[in-house]
Write a protein that holds these residues in place. Structure first.
Motif, PDB file in Angstrom:
ATOM      1  N   VAL A 137       5.318  -5.826  -6.374  1.00  0.00           N
ATOM      2  CA  VAL A 137       5.661  -4.714  -5.465  1.00  0.00           C
ATOM      3  C   VAL A 137       7.197  -4.859  -5.152  1.00  0.00           C
ATOM      4  O   VAL A 137       7.889  -3.668  -4.867  1.00  0.00           O
ATOM      5  CB  VAL A 137       4.714  -4.346  -4.543  1.00  0.00           C
ATOM      6  CG1 VAL A 137       5.206  -3.257  -3.625  1.00  0.00           C
ATOM      7  CG2 VAL A 137       3.471  -4.129  -5.299  1.00  0.00           C
ATOM      8  N   GLU A 138       7.300  -5.814  -4.550  1.00  0.00           N
ATOM      9  CA  GLU A 138       8.845  -5.906  -3.950  1.00  0.00           C
ATOM     10  C   GLU A 138       9.995  -5.737  -4.883  1.00  0.00           C
ATOM     11  O   GLU A 138      10.968  -5.218  -4.627  1.00  0.00           O
ATOM     12  CB  GLU A 138       8.962  -7.528  -3.317  1.00  0.00           C
ATOM     13  CG  GLU A 138       8.426  -7.626  -1.991  1.00  0.00           C
ATOM     14  CD  GLU A 138       8.332  -9.123  -1.208  1.00  0.00           C
ATOM     15  OE1 GLU A 138       8.917 -10.090  -2.231  1.00  0.00           O
ATOM     16  OE2 GLU A 138       7.890  -9.275  -0.377  1.00  0.00           O
ATOM     17  N   SER A 139       9.791  -6.144  -6.217  1.00  0.00           N
ATOM     18  CA  SER A 139      10.810  -5.892  -7.338  1.00  0.00           C
ATOM     19  C   SER A 139      10.891  -4.416  -7.566  1.00  0.00           C
ATOM     20  O   SER A 139      11.982  -3.611  -7.721  1.00  0.00           O
ATOM     21  CB  SER A 139      10.328  -6.503  -8.557  1.00  0.00           C
ATOM     22  OG  SER A 139       9.152  -5.922  -9.159  1.00  0.00           O
ATOM     23  N   LEU A 140       9.667  -3.531  -7.345  1.00  0.00           N
ATOM     24  CA  LEU A 140       9.898  -2.108  -7.420  1.00  0.00           C
ATOM     25  C   LEU A 140      10.664  -1.668  -6.326  1.00  0.00           C
ATOM     26  O   LEU A 140      11.308  -0.706  -6.375  1.00  0.00           O
ATOM     27  CB  LEU A 140       8.356  -1.598  -7.542  1.00  0.00           C
ATOM     28  CG  LEU A 140       7.493  -1.748  -8.674  1.00  0.00           C
ATOM     29  CD1 LEU A 140       6.033  -1.084  -8.364  1.00  0.00           C
ATOM     30  CD2 LEU A 140       8.026  -1.144  -9.905  1.00  0.00           C
ATOM     31  N   SER A 200       2.675   6.815  -8.762  1.00  0.00           N
ATOM     32  CA  SER A 200       2.328   7.206  -7.466  1.00  0.00           C
ATOM     33  C   SER A 200       3.051   6.206  -6.650  1.00  0.00           C
ATOM     34  O   SER A 200       3.434   6.497  -5.590  1.00  0.00           O
ATOM     35  CB  SER A 200       0.900   6.883  -7.192  1.00  0.00           C
ATOM     36  OG  SER A 200       0.115   7.969  -8.145  1.00  0.00           O
ATOM     37  N   SER A 201       2.965   4.848  -7.073  1.00  0.00           N
ATOM     38  CA  SER A 201       3.973   3.745  -6.375  1.00  0.00           C
ATOM     39  C   SER A 201       5.294   4.107  -6.190  1.00  0.00           C
ATOM     40  O   SER A 201       5.808   3.994  -5.091  1.00  0.00           O
ATOM     41  CB  SER A 201       3.520   2.419  -7.128  1.00  0.00           C
ATOM     42  OG  SER A 201       4.161   1.493  -6.354  1.00  0.00           O
ATOM     43  N   VAL A 202       5.816   4.558  -7.086  1.00  0.00           N
ATOM     44  CA  VAL A 202       7.356   4.832  -7.221  1.00  0.00           C
ATOM     45  C   VAL A 202       7.485   5.950  -6.407  1.00  0.00           C
ATOM     46  O   VAL A 202       8.482   6.010  -5.403  1.00  0.00           O
ATOM     47  CB  VAL A 202       7.930   5.195  -8.561  1.00  0.00           C
ATOM     48  CG1 VAL A 202       9.272   5.672  -8.716  1.00  0.00           C
ATOM     49  CG2 VAL A 202       7.961   3.927  -9.404  1.00  0.00           C
ATOM     50  N   TYR A 203       6.825   6.884  -6.428  1.00  0.00           N
ATOM     51  CA  TYR A 203       6.858   8.066  -5.482  1.00  0.00           C
ATOM     52  C   TYR A 203       6.832   7.859  -4.161  1.00  0.00           C
ATOM     53  O   TYR A 203       7.632   8.453  -3.179  1.00  0.00           O
ATOM     54  CB  TYR A 203       5.978   9.278  -5.929  1.00  0.00           C
ATOM     55  CG  TYR A 203       6.383  10.286  -6.863  1.00  0.00           C
ATOM     56  CD1 TYR A 203       7.386  10.753  -7.194  1.00  0.00           C
ATOM     57  CD2 TYR A 203       5.272  10.293  -8.012  1.00  0.00           C
ATOM     58  CE1 TYR A 203       7.680  11.622  -8.112  1.00  0.00           C
ATOM     59  CE2 TYR A 203       5.649  11.304  -9.120  1.00  0.00           C
ATOM     60  CZ  TYR A 203       6.715  12.047  -9.089  1.00  0.00           C
ATOM     61  OH  TYR A 203       7.133  12.637 -10.113  1.00  0.00           O
ATOM     62  N   LEU A 204       5.975   7.011  -3.946  1.00  0.00           N
ATOM     63  CA  LEU A 204       5.713   6.602  -2.279  1.00  0.00           C
ATOM     64  C   LEU A 204       6.688   5.653  -1.874  1.00  0.00           C
ATOM     65  O   LEU A 204       7.207   5.882  -0.998  1.00  0.00           O
ATOM     66  CB  LEU A 204       4.413   5.856  -2.120  1.00  0.00           C
ATOM     67  CG  LEU A 204       2.982   6.637  -2.137  1.00  0.00           C
ATOM     68  CD1 LEU A 204       1.804   5.913  -2.353  1.00  0.00           C
ATOM     69  CD2 LEU A 204       3.137   7.571  -0.867  1.00  0.00           C
ATOM     70  N   LEU A 205       7.315   4.858  -2.706  1.00  0.00           N
ATOM     71  CA  LEU A 205       8.439   4.065  -2.425  1.00  0.00           C
ATOM     72  C   LEU A 205       9.599   5.086  -2.188  1.00  0.00           C
ATOM     73  O   LEU A 205      10.294   4.853  -1.059  1.00  0.00           O
ATOM     74  CB  LEU A 205       8.659   2.996  -3.505  1.00  0.00           C
ATOM     75  CG  LEU A 205       7.822   1.959  -3.362  1.00  0.00           C
ATOM     76  CD1 LEU A 205       7.923   1.186  -4.892  1.00  0.00           C
ATOM     77  CD2 LEU A 205       8.071   0.805  -2.447  1.00  0.00           C
ATOM     78  N   GLU A 251       7.620  -1.912   5.379  1.00  0.00           N
ATOM     79  CA  GLU A 251       6.765  -0.724   5.023  1.00  0.00           C
ATOM     80  C   GLU A 251       6.789  -0.153   3.970  1.00  0.00           C
ATOM     81  O   GLU A 251       5.606   0.568   3.416  1.00  0.00           O
ATOM     82  CB  GLU A 251       6.996   0.265   6.274  1.00  0.00           C
ATOM     83  CG  GLU A 251       7.011  -0.183   7.907  1.00  0.00           C
ATOM     84  CD  GLU A 251       5.555  -0.564   8.064  1.00  0.00           C
ATOM     85  OE1 GLU A 251       4.629   0.200   7.875  1.00  0.00           O
ATOM     86  OE2 GLU A 251       5.481  -1.884   8.916  1.00  0.00           O
ATOM     87  N   LEU A 252       7.834  -0.009   3.216  1.00  0.00           N
ATOM     88  CA  LEU A 252       7.944   0.324   1.906  1.00  0.00           C
ATOM     89  C   LEU A 252       7.096  -0.457   0.834  1.00  0.00           C
ATOM     90  O   LEU A 252       6.491   0.132  -0.044  1.00  0.00           O
ATOM     91  CB  LEU A 252       9.426   0.419   1.361  1.00  0.00           C
ATOM     92  CG  LEU A 252      10.517   1.065   1.952  1.00  0.00           C
ATOM     93  CD1 LEU A 252      11.925   0.920   1.275  1.00  0.00           C
ATOM     94  CD2 LEU A 252       9.982   2.475   1.947  1.00  0.00           C
ATOM     95  N   GLY A 285       0.059   0.337  -1.999  1.00  0.00           N
ATOM     96  CA  GLY A 285      -1.154   1.479  -1.879  1.00  0.00           C
ATOM     97  C   GLY A 285      -1.092   2.233  -2.786  1.00  0.00           C
ATOM     98  O   GLY A 285      -2.019   2.875  -3.491  1.00  0.00           O
ATOM     99  N   GLY A 286       0.300   2.731  -3.225  1.00  0.00           N
ATOM    100  CA  GLY A 286       0.277   3.583  -4.813  1.00  0.00           C
ATOM    101  C   GLY A 286      -0.160   3.051  -5.772  1.00  0.00           C
ATOM    102  O   GLY A 286      -1.035   3.721  -6.705  1.00  0.00           O
TER     103      GLY A 286
END
Length: 429
Positions: free
Chosen positions: A156-159, A190-195, A207-208, A214-215
């Motif tokens: 997730v941190e790489s995204l 969804s993950s990318v949009y939320l980030l 928080e990101l 979560g996405g």
């Protein structure tokens, strides 16, 4: 892009207005910023709002506002004060940036570090790894095995870091990338949009990470639904929809038992189908009972269901989807978050299809932050809607012209799949 809030009366020629004190939707500008080129531009803005946010790079060094914007601490309601007020009553322009305009805003300021072309290879690798991780998560959940959360966090941190450097790369790739598993594609989007929404709101990196995780996980419970529900094409019956809604409980239980997960991430999984007016599921919670990040996820999930609906349902064009979100914000979705989402996603979202004034069709590759009606595009169909042998990239901000001398402009947006276009063909590999 740093911006300063000023009174409309203080606008000058050459300033770029990036935000209003009201939603762009419902104005003549749609979601676009405004370059002040004439007094008429200022007069029109004066009819719409009292204050605007101006890109600091377009403000002259000699600029001295006649009016200072004071934000009341009790209500966050802007009040315009004349410069005749005493110094103790006034807030300097620099201090304005420290004031949160909504409860969802953070204090972090992000700027694009890399151009899209440079970020694409790194974003592509992060995307591939995240899809592999989703396959791993589903396998662990199926067998009741606890997942190594440190590995999931690293993915997730790489995204997250790619979105921080330039969100357009992952926004593009997540729309164009196609796999054999539709659920994985939706989870990554969804993950990318939320980030990207969190970045737009200025939330700190930790928080990101919660938003990104979560996405990825919010629809993980769908893998535990009956196969006939998962694979059904067409609209679900009332009884089938009741079964479908169980995926939230499945996901919440699975994530809680197989991952060492944070409260914020679990809330996204458990509450992303809840609505502010209590009409959502599974618990029928109201706004004050919802986690802020779950409220963000609800906006993202709703947008996704409109532009890329499941079960062969007709898709909305991006602008139609934004209008629908605005309608839903009257009770079901948070209106502030809908407005902020519309601001960052733009009229022509990354990865969407558009028709040009030449009749050609293109994919939107990247936004121009100061001229959002003039994005970077890839032209893929000619005026007869036949594929170009060699798709070419254009930057509409540069006023590029066609072979017949026509300056390229976007005529309208198109639904995904228009003219039989398979966007996966143009995945930038």
């Amino acid at each position: 892009m740093a911006a300063l809030e000023i009174s409309v009366d203080d606008l000058q020629l050459g300033m770029y207005v990036s935000q209003l004190d009201r939603p762009w939707l419902g104005t003549p500008y749609l979601l676009e910023g405004v370059m002040i080129q004439s007094q008429e531009d200022i007069d029109q803005l004066a009819q719409l709002c009292q204050t605007v946010f101006v890109d600091e790079t377009t403000i002259p060094a000699s600029f001295k506002p006649k009016r200072i914007i004071l934000v009341k601490a009790s209500s966050h309601t802007p009040e315009v004060l004349t410069s005749k007020k005493t110094a103790s009553d006034q807030i300097t322009p620099g201090e304005l940036e420290k004031i949160e305009r909504t409860p969802f805003h953070g204090n972090q300021r992000y700027t694009d570090i890399h151009p899209v072309d440079r970020e694409l290879p790194v974003a592509r690798q992060a995307l591939e790894v995240s899809i592999s991780m989703l396959e791993e998560i589903h396998g662990h959940i199926e067998h009741g095995v606890k997942l190594d959360y440190r590995h999931a966090k690293e993915v997730v941190e790489s995204l997250r870091e790619s979105v921080v450097r330039n969100p357009d790369a992952l926004l593009l790739l997540s729309r164009l990338r196609k796999t054999r598993h539709e659920l994985y594609e939706k989870s990554v989007r969804s993950s990318v949009y939320l980030l990207a929404l969190g970045r737009h709101l200025g939330l700190p990196r930790e928080e990101l990470s919660a938003l990104g995780m979560g996405g990825l996980l919010m629809d993980v419970g769908q893998a535990q639904l009956p196969v006939e529900i998962q694979k059904k094409t067409g609209k679900l019956s009332t009884a089938e929809h009741e079964i479908f809604k169980r995926h939230v409980a499945y996901g919440e239980t699975s994530v809680a038992t197989t991952l060492d997960i944070s409260e914020a991430v679990l809330a996204i999984v458990a509450q992303h189908h809840e609505r502010e007016n209590g009409s959502g599921y599974p618990r029928g919670l109201f706004a004050n009972q919802l986690h802020p990040y779950a409220r963000m996820a609800a906006v993202i999930d709703s947008y996704e269901s409109l532009i890329e609906p499941a079960r062969d349902m007709p898709a909305f064009r991006p602008f139609e989807a934004l209008r629908e979100l605005q309608t839903n914000s009257r009770g079901g979705l948070n209106s502030t978050l809908v407005e902020q989402f519309c601001q960052f996603i733009g009229v022509f979202p990354i990865g969407s299809l558009v028709e040009l004034n030449t009749g050609e069709v293109a994919i939107v590759l990247a936004h121009n932050r100061t001229q959002r009606f003039r994005p970077k595009i890839m032209v893929i169909l000619d005026a007869k809607k036949k594929p170009h042998e060699s798709p070419r990239q254009l930057d509409l901000r540069l006023s590029e012209t066609s072979v017949t001398g026509i300056e390229y402009e976007i005529k309208r947006d198109l639904a995904l799949g228009a003219f039989g276009i398979d966007v996966s063909r143009y995945y930038l590999g």
